[in-house]
Scaffold this motif. Structure first.
Motif, short mmCIF file in Angstrom:
data_model
loop_
_atom_site.label_atom_id
_atom_site.label_comp_id
_atom_site.label_asym_id
_atom_site.label_seq_id
_atom_site.Cartn_x
_atom_site.Cartn_y
_atom_site.Cartn_z
N ALA A 5 -10.89 -20.21 13.50
CA ALA A 5 -10.77 -18.75 13.45
C ALA A 5 -11.02 -18.16 12.07
O ALA A 5 -11.01 -16.94 11.90
CB ALA A 5 -9.37 -18.35 13.92
N GLU A 6 -11.30 -19.00 11.10
CA GLU A 6 -11.37 -18.55 9.70
C GLU A 6 -12.39 -17.43 9.51
O GLU A 6 -12.16 -16.49 8.73
CB GLU A 6 -11.72 -19.72 8.80
CG GLU A 6 -11.65 -19.40 7.31
CD GLU A 6 -12.00 -20.61 6.47
OE1 GLU A 6 -11.38 -20.79 5.41
OE2 GLU A 6 -12.91 -21.37 6.84
N HIS A 7 -13.51 -17.49 10.23
CA HIS A 7 -14.56 -16.48 10.04
C HIS A 7 -14.12 -15.10 10.51
O HIS A 7 -14.79 -14.10 10.19
CB HIS A 7 -15.83 -16.90 10.78
CG HIS A 7 -15.70 -16.91 12.27
ND1 HIS A 7 -14.97 -17.86 12.95
CD2 HIS A 7 -16.20 -16.07 13.21
CE1 HIS A 7 -15.03 -17.62 14.25
NE2 HIS A 7 -15.76 -16.55 14.43
N LEU A 8 -13.01 -15.02 11.25
CA LEU A 8 -12.51 -13.74 11.75
C LEU A 8 -11.40 -13.16 10.87
O LEU A 8 -10.89 -12.08 11.16
CB LEU A 8 -11.99 -13.90 13.18
CG LEU A 8 -13.03 -14.29 14.24
CD1 LEU A 8 -12.34 -14.64 15.55
CD2 LEU A 8 -14.04 -13.16 14.45
N LEU A 9 -11.04 -13.86 9.82
CA LEU A 9 -9.91 -13.44 8.99
C LEU A 9 -10.31 -12.51 7.85
O LEU A 9 -9.46 -11.93 7.18
CB LEU A 9 -9.20 -14.67 8.41
CG LEU A 9 -8.51 -15.57 9.44
CD1 LEU A 9 -7.97 -16.82 8.76
CD2 LEU A 9 -7.40 -14.83 10.15
N GLY A 10 -11.61 -12.39 7.60
CA GLY A 10 -12.06 -11.49 6.55
C GLY A 10 -11.69 -11.92 5.15
O GLY A 10 -11.39 -11.08 4.29
N ILE A 11 -11.73 -13.23 4.89
CA ILE A 11 -11.31 -13.74 3.58
C ILE A 11 -12.47 -14.24 2.74
O ILE A 11 -12.26 -14.82 1.67
CB ILE A 11 -10.27 -14.86 3.74
CG1 ILE A 11 -10.86 -16.05 4.50
CG2 ILE A 11 -9.01 -14.34 4.42
CD1 ILE A 11 -9.95 -17.25 4.57
N GLU A 12 -13.70 -14.03 3.19
CA GLU A 12 -14.85 -14.59 2.47
C GLU A 12 -14.93 -14.10 1.03
O GLU A 12 -15.10 -14.89 0.10
CB GLU A 12 -16.16 -14.25 3.21
CG GLU A 12 -16.32 -14.90 4.56
CD GLU A 12 -15.69 -14.08 5.67
OE1 GLU A 12 -15.03 -13.05 5.37
OE2 GLU A 12 -15.86 -14.45 6.85
N GLU A 13 -14.81 -12.80 0.83
CA GLU A 13 -14.92 -12.24 -0.52
C GLU A 13 -13.79 -12.74 -1.41
O GLU A 13 -14.00 -13.11 -2.57
CB GLU A 13 -14.90 -10.72 -0.46
CG GLU A 13 -15.04 -10.05 -1.82
CD GLU A 13 -15.06 -8.53 -1.74
OE1 GLU A 13 -14.87 -7.89 -2.78
OE2 GLU A 13 -15.26 -7.99 -0.62
N SER A 14 -12.56 -12.79 -0.86
CA SER A 14 -11.42 -13.26 -1.64
C SER A 14 -11.58 -14.73 -2.00
O SER A 14 -11.24 -15.16 -3.11
CB SER A 14 -10.13 -13.05 -0.85
OG SER A 14 -9.93 -11.68 -0.60
N THR A 15 -12.10 -15.53 -1.07
CA THR A 15 -12.31 -16.95 -1.33
C THR A 15 -13.32 -17.14 -2.46
O THR A 15 -13.11 -17.97 -3.36
CB THR A 15 -12.80 -17.66 -0.06
OG1 THR A 15 -11.83 -17.50 0.98
CG2 THR A 15 -13.01 -19.14 -0.32
N GLU A 16 -14.40 -16.39 -2.43
CA GLU A 16 -15.41 -16.49 -3.49
C GLU A 16 -14.82 -16.11 -4.85
O GLU A 16 -15.11 -16.74 -5.87
CB GLU A 16 -16.60 -15.61 -3.16
CG GLU A 16 -17.46 -16.14 -2.02
CD GLU A 16 -18.71 -15.31 -1.82
OE1 GLU A 16 -19.01 -14.48 -2.70
OE2 GLU A 16 -19.39 -15.51 -0.80
N ARG A 17 -13.99 -15.07 -4.87
CA ARG A 17 -13.36 -14.65 -6.13
C ARG A 17 -12.45 -15.75 -6.67
O ARG A 17 -12.45 -16.03 -7.88
CB ARG A 17 -12.55 -13.37 -5.90
CG ARG A 17 -13.39 -12.12 -5.72
CD ARG A 17 -12.51 -10.92 -5.42
NE ARG A 17 -11.51 -10.72 -6.47
CZ ARG A 17 -10.41 -9.96 -6.31
NH1 ARG A 17 -10.18 -9.38 -5.15
NH2 ARG A 17 -9.56 -9.82 -7.30
N PHE B 197 -11.94 -13.62 20.27
CA PHE B 197 -10.96 -12.58 19.95
C PHE B 197 -9.77 -13.26 19.31
O PHE B 197 -9.22 -14.23 19.85
CB PHE B 197 -10.51 -11.82 21.20
CG PHE B 197 -9.45 -10.79 20.91
CD1 PHE B 197 -9.80 -9.52 20.47
CD2 PHE B 197 -8.10 -11.10 21.05
CE1 PHE B 197 -8.82 -8.57 20.19
CE2 PHE B 197 -7.11 -10.17 20.77
CZ PHE B 197 -7.48 -8.90 20.34
N LEU B 198 -9.37 -12.78 18.14
CA LEU B 198 -8.27 -13.39 17.38
C LEU B 198 -7.14 -12.39 17.19
O LEU B 198 -7.37 -11.24 16.81
CB LEU B 198 -8.76 -13.86 16.01
CG LEU B 198 -7.68 -14.39 15.05
CD1 LEU B 198 -7.10 -15.71 15.58
CD2 LEU B 198 -8.24 -14.56 13.64
#
Length: 226
Positions: A9-21, A152-153
Motif C-alpha cells: 500500500a506504500e504507493h497510496l500513502l503519499g510519502i514519496e516526496e518526504s522519503t526523497e527529502r 482502495f486504502l
C-alpha cells in the motif's frame, strides 16, 4: 507484525516526496564521514542504496518485508530478508531510515542498537530518525483514505500510552465488480531522546529536529561506534 501489507500500500500513502527529502538528508550527512561501506537497515525498495552507490559506497541492505526485498533485488542490489542481529560482516556506516527505530519497543530497541554497534567498524557512524511526540500525536494520528484504479486504502491511527496503533485496510480489485480485502495493524513506539544518551558502545554525537510533514515532527540522530 507483518510489513508486507504496508509495502503493498506504500504507493497510496503519499510519502514519496518526504522519503526523497530524508534520503538526501542522510546522504548529505554521510558525506561528513570517511565511509566506504554502508549497511541500510530497513532498505525498502533500495532507493537510498542506489543513490549511495552512485556516491561510491559499497552497499548492503536488509529488510523484514519480502515484498520490499524482492523489489530491491530486482534492481540488482545486494539485499536480503533478515534482522540486524542476523547480519554478518562489518561496515563503516549504517542507516535506519523512516521510522525504523519506532517499530521497536524499548527492549527491542536496546537489542537492536547493540547489534548495530557490533556491525560497525571502530569509529563507524550510525544515522537514524525517530518521530517526536508531536509527530505522533499531531501528525500521524488520525484517518486517511486514498485510491487508484486497482486499490482502495483506508488508514486509521490512534496514539495511546506512548504507542501508535495504525490499522491498514487495503482493497485490491480482482474483477470489475469484486475486491479482495487485506487488513493489518502496525504498532510504533515513542522513544524520548534521553533513551539514546547512554547506549553501550554507541555515542550519540549529534541530533537535530526535522520538519517533514509539520514543524519538528521528526528528529535525526547520529551515533559513533566506540
Amino acid at each position: 507484525m507483518s510489513l508486507d501489507l504496508y509495502a503493498k500500500a506504500e504507493h497510496l500513502l503519499g510519502i514519496e516526496e518526504s522519503t526523497e527529502r530524508l534520503h538526501d538528508l542522510y546522504l548529505n550527512t554521510l558525506q561528513n564521514y570517511p565511509a566506504k561501506s554502508l549497511l541500510d537497515i530497513g532498505c525498502g525498495r533500495g532507493a537510498l542504496m542506489q543513490k549511495a552507490q552512485e556516491m561510491g559506497l559499497a552497499c548492503t541492505g536488509i529488510d523484514q518485508s519480502e515484498v520490499m526485498v524482492e523489489a530491491a533485488a530486482a534492481k540488482g542490489l545486494d539485499v536480503s530478508r533478515k534482522g540486524i542481529c542476523e547480519v554478518e560482516g562489518s561496515y563503516d556506516a549504517a542507516v535506519a531510515v523512516f521510522d525504523v527505530l519506532n517499530f521497536l519497543d524499548k527492549d527491542g530497541l536496546f537489542v537492536f542498537l547493540q547489534c548495530v554497534a557490533q556491525r560497525l567498524n571502530p569509529g563507524g557512524v550510525f544515522i537514524a530518525d525517530i518521530n517526536t511526540l508531536h509527530g505522533f500525536t499531531d501528525v500521524a494520528e488520525g484517518t486517511m483514505t486514498n485510491e487508484d484504479e486497482e486499490h482502495f486504502l483506508a488508514v486509521d491511527a490512534y496514539f495511546e500510552a506512548e504507542e501508535l496503533h495504525t490499522q491498514f485496510t487495503l482493497f485490491t480489485k480482482t474483477s470489475p465488480e469484486c475486491y479482495a480485502k487485506e487488513q493489518s495493524e502496525i504498532v510504533q513506539w515513542f522513544h524520548p531522546l534521553k533513551r539514546f544518551r547512554n547506549v553501550p558502545n554507541l555515542k550519540l554525537t549529534h541530533y537535530k529536529n526535522i520538519s517533514l510533514y509539520d514543524t519538528n515532527d521528526k528528529m535525526l540522530l547520529v551515533f559513533k561506534a566506540l
